[in-house]
Design an enzyme around this catalytic site. Structure first.
Site, PDB file in Angstrom:
ATOM      1  N   ASP A 172      31.893  40.716  37.158  1.00 23.43           N
ATOM      2  CA  ASP A 172      31.698  39.566  36.277  1.00 23.43           C
ATOM      3  C   ASP A 172      30.927  40.173  35.122  1.00 23.43           C
ATOM      4  OD1 ASP A 172      29.420  39.956  37.932  1.00 23.43           O
ATOM      5  OD2 ASP A 172      29.058  37.858  38.019  1.00 23.43           O
ATOM      6  N   GLY A 173      29.590  40.797  35.440  1.00 23.86           N
ATOM      7  CA  GLY A 173      28.985  41.167  34.278  1.00 23.86           C
ATOM      8  C   GLY A 173      29.477  42.096  33.239  1.00 23.86           C
TER       9      GLY A 173
END
Length: 213
Positions: A172-173
């Site tokens: 996600d990052g």
């Protein structure tokens, strides 16, 4: 915890949504029966079942692979995410949709996230609240993906998530950084919208154990 996660979506005050559930080769008959039941009962629910050989499971970051499939088939103007052991607060969709509707110049919104720890004896312990008061140019490792809603146009512009194996634990990052580099700011809603659950079987705990190994 799947049922609690799903019902937190089904019970939203905002009901004009499509819930895409990606089942990643479940073998639990009770879970599979539950998914079939809700797909038949709720018009908003669509379930896709992965057909995956066991030896292929570690060739990609599975949740990123599954998210990419969901993004391809999603029909809505806005996209949001939810892990199967987290859950939304009842007005989450309504408030985020309103924010994006009222701010056509903004494309990404996120809420604060409350954390809960489930102890081995089954009791719950309140944890910290992840919160930000300012817009973020780079939300990498700062905002959990269960806290974000963005326009589908963002995906159409930058493409899908990177599911390369080296991104275990922070895919996600990596995607948030990709959005930031494309010029998308992350705007805070300023209130708690979802709950992240830590437990012995949670992916967060497994990633931590892998990092210490």
């Amino acid at each position: 915890m799947l049922k609690k996660a799903v019902e937190s979506v089904l019970n939203q005050t905002f009901q004009d949504f499509e819930l895409i559930i990606i089942d990643d080769n479940s073998t639990d008959p009770e879970q599979l029966a539950y998914l079939r039941d809700i797909e038949q009962y709720y018009r908003q629910v669509v379930v896709f079942y992965a057909d995956l050989e066991e030896e292929d499971r570690l060739k990609t970051v599975r949740y990123a692979t599954n998210i990419n499939y969901g993004l391809k088939v999603a029909l809505g103007e806005y996209v949001t995410y939810l892990c199967d052991d987290d859950y939304f607060l009842p007005e989450r969709l309504e408030k985020m949709v309103r924010f994006l509707d009222e701010n056509p110049d903004k494309s990404v919104v996120f809420g604060n996230q409350r954390t809960v720890y489930i102890k081995p004896d089954g009791t719950e312990e309140e944890g910290a609240v992840r919160e930000h008061k300012e817009a973020l140019d780079n939300a990498d490792c700062q905002v959990d993906h269960s806290s974000v809603m963005h326009r589908r146009a963002c995906y159409l512009k930058v493409g899908g998530w990177d599911d390369s194996p080296e991104h275990w634990g922070h895919a996600d990052g990596v995607y948030w950084k990709k959005l930031g580099e494309a010029g998308y700011k992350f705007y805070p809603l300023g209130e708690v919208t979802d709950v992240h659950v830590y437990h012995d079987g949670s992916w967060t705990k497994k990633v931590g154990e892998m990092a210490q190994a």
